[in-house]
Design a protein around this motif. Structure first.
Motif, PDB file in Angstrom:
ATOM      1  N   LYS A   2       0.875  -0.955  -0.042  1.00 43.09           N
ATOM      2  CA  LYS A   2      -0.181   0.086   0.152  1.00 43.09           C
ATOM      3  C   LYS A   2       1.008   1.318   0.252  1.00 43.09           C
ATOM      4  O   LYS A   2       1.930   1.128   0.679  1.00 43.09           O
ATOM      5  CB  LYS A   2      -0.949   0.022   1.112  1.00 43.09           C
ATOM      6  N   SER A   3       0.441   2.189  -0.779  1.00 42.25           N
ATOM      7  CA  SER A   3       1.441   3.433  -0.869  1.00 42.25           C
ATOM      8  C   SER A   3       0.776   4.276  -0.024  1.00 42.25           C
ATOM      9  O   SER A   3      -0.419   4.323   0.407  1.00 42.25           O
ATOM     10  CB  SER A   3       1.297   4.061  -2.457  1.00 42.25           C
ATOM     11  N   LYS A   4       1.817   5.371   0.891  1.00 43.61           N
ATOM     12  CA  LYS A   4       1.439   6.161   1.545  1.00 43.61           C
ATOM     13  C   LYS A   4       0.396   7.324   1.093  1.00 43.61           C
ATOM     14  O   LYS A   4       0.936   7.831  -0.211  1.00 43.61           O
ATOM     15  CB  LYS A   4       2.534   6.575   2.466  1.00 43.61           C
ATOM     16  N   THR A   5      -0.182   7.899   1.870  1.00 37.47           N
ATOM     17  CA  THR A   5      -0.774   9.066   1.369  1.00 37.47           C
ATOM     18  C   THR A   5       0.053  10.356   1.774  1.00 37.47           C
ATOM     19  O   THR A   5       1.202   9.983   2.497  1.00 37.47           O
ATOM     20  CB  THR A   5      -2.134   9.530   1.999  1.00 37.47           C
ATOM     21  N   GLU A   8      -0.196  10.791   5.392  1.00 32.40           N
ATOM     22  CA  GLU A   8       0.817  10.048   6.034  1.00 32.40           C
ATOM     23  C   GLU A   8       2.224  10.042   5.967  1.00 32.40           C
ATOM     24  O   GLU A   8       2.994  10.123   7.014  1.00 32.40           O
ATOM     25  CB  GLU A   8       0.557   8.438   5.875  1.00 32.40           C
ATOM     26  N   ASP A   9       2.827  10.676   4.946  1.00 30.07           N
ATOM     27  CA  ASP A   9       4.120  10.989   4.685  1.00 30.07           C
ATOM     28  C   ASP A   9       4.582  12.285   5.391  1.00 30.07           C
ATOM     29  O   ASP A   9       5.766  12.314   6.030  1.00 30.07           O
ATOM     30  CB  ASP A   9       4.346  11.417   2.855  1.00 30.07           C
ATOM     31  N   TYR A  12       4.862  11.020   9.028  1.00 30.45           N
ATOM     32  CA  TYR A  12       5.964  10.493   9.265  1.00 30.45           C
ATOM     33  C   TYR A  12       7.407  11.241   9.281  1.00 30.45           C
ATOM     34  O   TYR A  12       8.167  11.254  10.193  1.00 30.45           O
ATOM     35  CB  TYR A  12       6.205   9.452   8.003  1.00 30.45           C
TER      36      TYR A  12
END
Length: 112
Positions: A2-5, A8-9, A12
């Motif tokens: 799953k790629s991050k939105t 979310e990035d 992080y």
């Protein structure tokens, strides 16, 4: 995978920045050596143009994977690095490390 939105990035990145500002990050002792090691690993990864298939014992593969994990690299990269050092005459033998796990082989040899 799953790629991050973007949110979310961003979280992080903010978590990393906050951790750094709290002083939780430490520089490695020989950072120039570390940079050289990772640069060498990256260069060897990018310059591969042939594929080979080999058979190795499961024991050896487990040991290679363990060593690669200790070095923080994929085990295929470690194998390619060892082969490159060998063929270029830069592979240096050192004292063997104690085994971290028992294979039962020594017990069989003593019994036989």
């Amino acid at each position: 995978m799953k790629s991050k939105t973007k949110a979310e990035d961003k979280k992080y990145e903010d978590d990393i920045l906050a951790s750094f500002e709290r002083g939780e990050w430490q520089s490695v002792p020989n950072h120039k050596d570390e940079i050289e090691r990772y640069a060498s690993s990256a260069a060897s990864t990018l310059s591969k143009d042939k594929r080979i298939n080999i058979r190795v014992s499961s024991h050896d593969l487990e040991d290679i994977q363990m060593r690669a994990a200790e070095e923080g690299m994929p085990y295929q990269t470690l194998i390619a690095s060892v082969l490159h050092k060998y063929v270029s005459g830069r592979l240096v033998e050192t004292a063997s490390r104690p085994k971290t796990r028992s294979t039962g082989r020594a017990k069989k040899l003593r019994a036989g």
